[in-house]
Design a protein around this motif. Structure first.
Motif, short mmCIF file in Angstrom:
data_model
loop_
_atom_site.label_atom_id
_atom_site.label_comp_id
_atom_site.label_asym_id
_atom_site.label_seq_id
_atom_site.Cartn_x
_atom_site.Cartn_y
_atom_site.Cartn_z
N CYS A 1 0.86 -1.19 0.00
CA CYS A 1 0.00 0.00 0.00
C CYS A 1 0.89 1.23 0.00
N TYR A 2 0.57 2.20 -0.85
CA TYR A 2 1.47 3.34 -1.07
C TYR A 2 0.68 4.63 -1.10
N ASP A 3 1.28 5.67 -0.52
CA ASP A 3 0.73 7.02 -0.62
C ASP A 3 1.88 7.96 -0.97
N PRO A 4 1.85 8.61 -2.13
CA PRO A 4 2.95 9.49 -2.55
C PRO A 4 2.92 10.86 -1.90
N SER A 5 1.85 11.17 -1.16
CA SER A 5 1.76 12.45 -0.44
C SER A 5 1.10 12.16 0.90
N ALA A 6 1.77 11.36 1.71
CA ALA A 6 1.14 10.66 2.83
C ALA A 6 0.68 11.56 3.97
N GLY A 7 1.32 12.69 4.17
CA GLY A 7 0.96 13.49 5.34
C GLY A 7 1.14 12.67 6.61
N SER A 8 0.17 12.73 7.51
CA SER A 8 0.25 11.97 8.76
C SER A 8 -0.30 10.55 8.61
N GLY A 9 -0.81 10.20 7.43
CA GLY A 9 -1.11 8.80 7.14
C GLY A 9 -2.53 8.33 7.34
N THR A 10 -3.50 9.24 7.40
CA THR A 10 -4.89 8.82 7.63
C THR A 10 -5.37 7.82 6.58
N LEU A 11 -5.08 8.09 5.32
CA LEU A 11 -5.54 7.19 4.25
C LEU A 11 -4.86 5.83 4.35
N LEU A 12 -3.57 5.83 4.65
CA LEU A 12 -2.84 4.57 4.76
C LEU A 12 -3.33 3.74 5.94
N MET A 13 -3.63 4.40 7.05
CA MET A 13 -4.10 3.65 8.23
C MET A 13 -5.44 2.97 7.93
N ASN A 14 -6.31 3.68 7.24
CA ASN A 14 -7.64 3.12 6.96
C ASN A 14 -7.57 1.94 6.00
N ILE A 15 -6.73 2.03 4.99
CA ILE A 15 -6.65 0.89 4.06
C ILE A 15 -5.93 -0.28 4.71
N ALA A 16 -4.97 0.00 5.60
CA ALA A 16 -4.29 -1.08 6.31
C ALA A 16 -5.26 -1.81 7.23
N HIS A 17 -6.14 -1.07 7.89
CA HIS A 17 -7.16 -1.70 8.75
C HIS A 17 -8.11 -2.56 7.92
N ALA A 18 -8.47 -2.06 6.73
CA ALA A 18 -9.40 -2.80 5.88
C ALA A 18 -8.77 -4.10 5.38
N ILE A 19 -7.48 -4.06 5.08
CA ILE A 19 -6.77 -5.25 4.59
C ILE A 19 -6.38 -6.17 5.74
N GLY A 20 -5.98 -5.55 6.86
CA GLY A 20 -5.41 -6.29 7.99
C GLY A 20 -3.95 -5.91 8.11
N GLU A 21 -3.55 -5.42 9.28
CA GLU A 21 -2.20 -4.89 9.46
C GLU A 21 -1.11 -5.90 9.11
N LYS A 22 -1.36 -7.19 9.38
CA LYS A 22 -0.35 -8.21 9.13
C LYS A 22 -0.35 -8.67 7.67
N ASN A 23 -1.33 -8.22 6.90
CA ASN A 23 -1.46 -8.67 5.52
C ASN A 23 -0.91 -7.68 4.50
N CYS A 24 -0.33 -6.56 4.98
CA CYS A 24 0.15 -5.55 4.04
C CYS A 24 1.40 -4.86 4.56
N SER A 25 2.11 -4.25 3.64
CA SER A 25 3.26 -3.40 3.96
C SER A 25 2.95 -1.99 3.45
#
Length: 537
Positions: free
Chosen positions: A228-252
């Motif tokens: 999972c990638y964000d090229p303008s991540a800021g503090s990471g709200t979008l990345l945290m939400n997609i990681a939760h949807a996938i499962g923290e142990k199932n993604c990098s």
């Protein structure tokens, strides 16, 4: 301990740390942010280490006094403990814990001990917990915090005050819980420091509702081992939400952002959200000019890029051959005036399209004007999305969904395996309730409204004046417009009336017209008389 109790206690800790800073002359000081976030990170690392140590060592798990038992471990026992808890967990020696510092408060030169302790933790955990720049240099996790107190005679007392606040409760009891509620804590932690108004490379919050909707639409099946990638991540709200949807142990998680402050906040967010294994993938860099991950493709990409920003300093470099394929639709011109209005988001969209894997999916927040622009780079990008069969759908959000900007936004959903016969365009502009947030108005979506959007996209549900399901050919016929409203069916409703009702309606229309005509004649006469009365002087 309930989530509400835990969140309340954590917010109290943050307020107490701010109070300490204020008491020592650092309230609203530029360094207060560093102190609060770094001390908070130390607290979390300390409690996480203790929690994991108890899981793998029975002696520590059953000890009446964890600190004493930890200090009594032999060198071999301690090495074995570190090996068991694994490299992704913070590693602290007995003399680096908060309890140890609290026990040493009577020691002379306590500020030096405090700074040395944090420096040691930073060095020993740099491999996993340090943020890298594009050049490979790693940052310091902790500064010498006592040095922010200009009066050296107050430094010991300042550091003791910080430690006293940190021992009041522990995060440990919450580590078994799902981490979603940390979003509330994290936003509270940084709300006073994350500027959202102007300035070069200003950071913006992505509302949690938008982030949840994006994640739920992108992740509608079980996956594992994905990037999972964000090229303008800021503090990471979008990345945290997609990681939760996938499962923290199932993604990098992978990220790039030009702001050191944002990168540091993202690191803390990853630690808080059980994603510390991805911290080495946080890169502080200029994604457009110096992309660190240019040669890597990603399974999921999320982004809320800056819309307007002056990038004239490096625009000349973007014409180099290594960027030619990435910026296929072109590079925005540099205006003679208002360089800060340059549409940098168009660069990010092209970068994201370039960075998607063959089966990759993306969700991008864009100004709504992008989806209907009839010429220029905007239209070229939309044409490419259709010709490459990448467009899965578009959601046009309500006005003021972002409290900090009046720009209307839409979310593009891309998929390299999209069904070009069933593209969903959705107009959610009429949803939500408006609330006042500080000086701004913000539109808030209910959980039911969020789910309505998600279901319409994922289930491909057409709904009158809300969503349409169309083909790529339909979009070509409408000059590549991605606006749902242009595809809604125009309906003319007919009402049966009797001859008598029709006659009465016509009489009413005639009467009204007669009154209006008489008023018009009166006004015409008045205007003519006024004109006759005008004299040249």
């Amino acid at each position: 301990m309930t989530d509400i109790t835990f969140i309340t206690q954590t917010k109290n800790l943050i307020d107490n740390l701010k109070s300490v800073c204020a008491n020592y002359g650092l309230g609203n000081d530029g360094n207060e942010f560093k102190i609060i976030t770094q001390v908070f990170l130390y607290k979390f690392m300390n409690d996480k280490f203790q929690y994991e140590a108890k899981k793998v060592n029975e002696k520590l798990a059953t000890a009446k006094n964890f600190q004493e038992t930890l200090e009594q471990l032999s060198e071999e026992e301690f090495k074995f403990l570190i090996a068991l808890i694994g490299p992704d967990i913070p590693q602290l020696h007995a003399e680096q814990t908060i309890t140890h510092l609290w026990n040493k408060q009577t020691q002379d030169d306590f500020a030096r001990l405090f700074d040395d302790t944090l420096r040691g933790i930073s060095i020993e955990n740099s491999e996993i917990f340090s943020v890298k720049s594009s050049g490979g240099a790693k940052d310091k996790m902790f500064d010498d915090l006592s040095q922010y107190i200009s009066d050296s005679s107050q430094r010991d007392a300042f550091c003791k005050a910080l430690i006293n606040k940190l021992v009041e409760f522990s995060f440990e009891r919450m580590f078994e819980e799902k981490y979603d509620f940390f979003a509330t804590i994290f936003e509270y932690l940084i709300k006073d420091y994350n500027t959202d108004s102007g300035g070069k490379y200003a950071e913006y919050y992505t509302p949690h509702a938008v982030a949840r909707i994006m994640a739920a639409i992108m992740v509608n099946e079980e996956v594992s081992g994905v990037t999972c990638y964000d090229p303008s991540a800021g503090s990471g709200t979008l990345l945290m939400n997609i990681a939760h949807a996938i499962g923290e142990k199932n993604c990098s998680i992978y990220s790039e952002d030009i702001s050191q402050k944002s990168s540091n906040m993202l690191r803390l967010n990853l630690v808080l959200n059980n994603l510390s294994h991805s911290i080495p993938n946080i890169i502080k860099t200029n994604t457009i000019a110096e992309p660190y991950y240019l040669d890597q493709k990603f399974d999921y990409i999320v982004s809320n890029p800056p819309f307007k920003l002056d990038f004239s300093d490096f625009v000349a470099d973007l014409s180099k051959d290594r960027f030619k394929d990435r910026f296929f639709a072109g590079i925005p011109n540099v205006p003679k005036a208002k360089k800060e209005s340059m549409s940098i988001y168009l660069m990010f969209i092209q970068h994201i399209m370039y960075s998607l894997s063959k089966t990759g999916k993306a969700a991008i927040v864009v100004p709504t004007g992008f989806i209907t622009a009839q010429s220029g780079i905007e239209k070229k990008i939309r044409e490419a999305m259709i010709s490459r069969n990448m467009l899965r759908g578009v959601v046009s959000m309500p006005s003021n969904i972002f409290a900090s900007t009046g720009t209307n936004v839409s979310v593009l959903f891309l998929d390299n395996q999209a069904d070009n016969e069933h593209i969903v365009l959705l107009d959610a502009s009429k949803l939500g309730d408006t609330i006042k947030e500080g000086k701004n108005q913000r539109t808030v979506l209910s959980k039911k409204e969020e789910q309505r959007i998600i279901d319409a996209m994922n289930k491909k549900l057409p709904e009158e004046d809300f969503s349409v399901v169309i083909s790529a050919d339909d979009i070509k016929a409408k000059n590549y417009s991605f606006s749902a409203g242009q595809y809604f069916e125009v309906k003319i409703e007919y009402t049966d009336i009797t001859a008598k009702e029709f006659e009465e309606k016509m009489k009413t229309f005639e009467t009204n017209l007669s009154v209006l005509f008489n008023e018009s004649k009166t006004l015409e006469i008045e205007i003519q008389n006024n004109l006759k009365g005008l004299r040249y002087e």
